[in-house]
Scaffold this active site. Structure first.
Site, mmCIF file in Angstrom:
data_model
loop_
_atom_site.group_PDB
_atom_site.id
_atom_site.type_symbol
_atom_site.label_atom_id
_atom_site.label_comp_id
_atom_site.label_asym_id
_atom_site.label_seq_id
_atom_site.Cartn_x
_atom_site.Cartn_y
_atom_site.Cartn_z
ATOM 1 N N GLU A 169 -1.009 -1.411 -4.551
ATOM 2 C CA GLU A 169 -2.376 -0.784 -4.813
ATOM 3 C C GLU A 169 -2.091 0.572 -5.639
ATOM 4 O O GLU A 169 -1.313 0.924 -5.669
ATOM 5 C CB GLU A 169 -2.834 -0.275 -3.645
ATOM 6 C CG GLU A 169 -4.246 0.519 -3.446
ATOM 7 C CD GLU A 169 -4.774 0.748 -2.162
ATOM 8 O OE1 GLU A 169 -5.323 1.723 -1.972
ATOM 9 O OE2 GLU A 169 -4.806 -0.057 -1.208
ATOM 10 N N HIS B 196 -2.133 1.052 7.008
ATOM 11 C CA HIS B 196 -1.591 0.970 5.938
ATOM 12 C C HIS B 196 -1.268 -0.487 5.715
ATOM 13 O O HIS B 196 -1.090 -1.101 4.449
ATOM 14 C CB HIS B 196 -0.321 1.697 5.732
ATOM 15 C CG HIS B 196 -0.620 3.170 6.209
ATOM 16 N ND1 HIS B 196 -1.359 3.798 5.095
ATOM 17 C CD2 HIS B 196 -0.493 4.045 7.103
ATOM 18 C CE1 HIS B 196 -1.509 5.312 5.470
ATOM 19 N NE2 HIS B 196 -0.865 5.164 6.803
ATOM 20 N N ASP C 150 0.853 -1.129 0.036
ATOM 21 C CA ASP C 150 -0.074 0.013 0.018
ATOM 22 C C ASP C 150 0.878 1.092 0.143
ATOM 23 O O ASP C 150 1.423 1.545 1.120
ATOM 24 C CB ASP C 150 -0.942 -0.109 1.320
ATOM 25 C CG ASP C 150 -1.707 1.136 1.263
ATOM 26 O OD1 ASP C 150 -2.203 1.626 0.172
ATOM 27 O OD2 ASP C 150 -1.994 1.632 2.488
#
Length: 174
Positions: free
Chosen positions: A67, A140, A7
């Site tokens: 992501e 996260h 992420d």
């Protein structure tokens, strides 16, 4: 199969390592790479690359999932996130790890069942799917684990159908 989920974020880059075996996912490790605003951009990006290369060296993932960037209302925050995402892609490339890329909506769909899920729902499902006795923190890291689960799900579907599903229907997360 071992998958590294990432992420990306300039201040906080979450990472999570998931192992998929016989249709079940389990968490091997997760964490968050922090950078400070006192350091210049190049140093912050180098820190992200170095830390992710270290994670790859330690856990030897077969694949990585990153992501994508969500612009939303704050386009200004997308540029630093894009830098961090680039650093993550470089780290994976340096280690020779294949990368899958997924939007936040695709990840939520794969993990929760709806692309409109909120952070609480994603964290709950990550905890449940990985059979953890606690919520992964920070957010996260939970998002990175969700990204890894998303990739493992797609890989498992492709493997079970010898790729026929993806060939016929296309990548369901694309």
């Amino acid at each position: 199969m071992v998958v590294l989920g990432i992420d990306p974020g300039l201040a906080n880059t979450g990472w999570g390592v998931v192992e998929e075996r016989r249709g079940m996912c389990r968490c091997r490790a997760y964490g968050c790479i922090h950078t400070t605003t006192e350091a210049d951009l190049a140093a912050r990006l180098r820190h992200i690359v170095d830390e992710l290369v270290s994670v790859v060296d330690r856990y030897q993932p077969h694949a990585a999932a990153v992501e994508g960037i969500y612009f939303g209302a704050n386009v200004r925050s997308a540029i630093p996130t894009a830098h961090a995402r680039g650093a993550a892609l470089v780290a994976c490339s340096l280690a020779g790890v294949e990368v899958g890329e997924y939007t936040p909506m695709q990840i939520k769909q794969a993990v929760v069942g709806t692309g409109a899920a909120d952070k609480r729902q994603v964290t709950y499902m990550v905890r449940s799917l990985l059979n953890l006795d606690h919520d992964p923190k920070p957010d996260h890291a939970a998002d990175a684990l969700a990204c890894a689960i998303c990739h493992a799900n797609l890989w498992r579907t492709a493997a079970a159908t010898d790729g026929a599903y993806v060939k016929e229907k296309g990548n369901p997360y694309a």
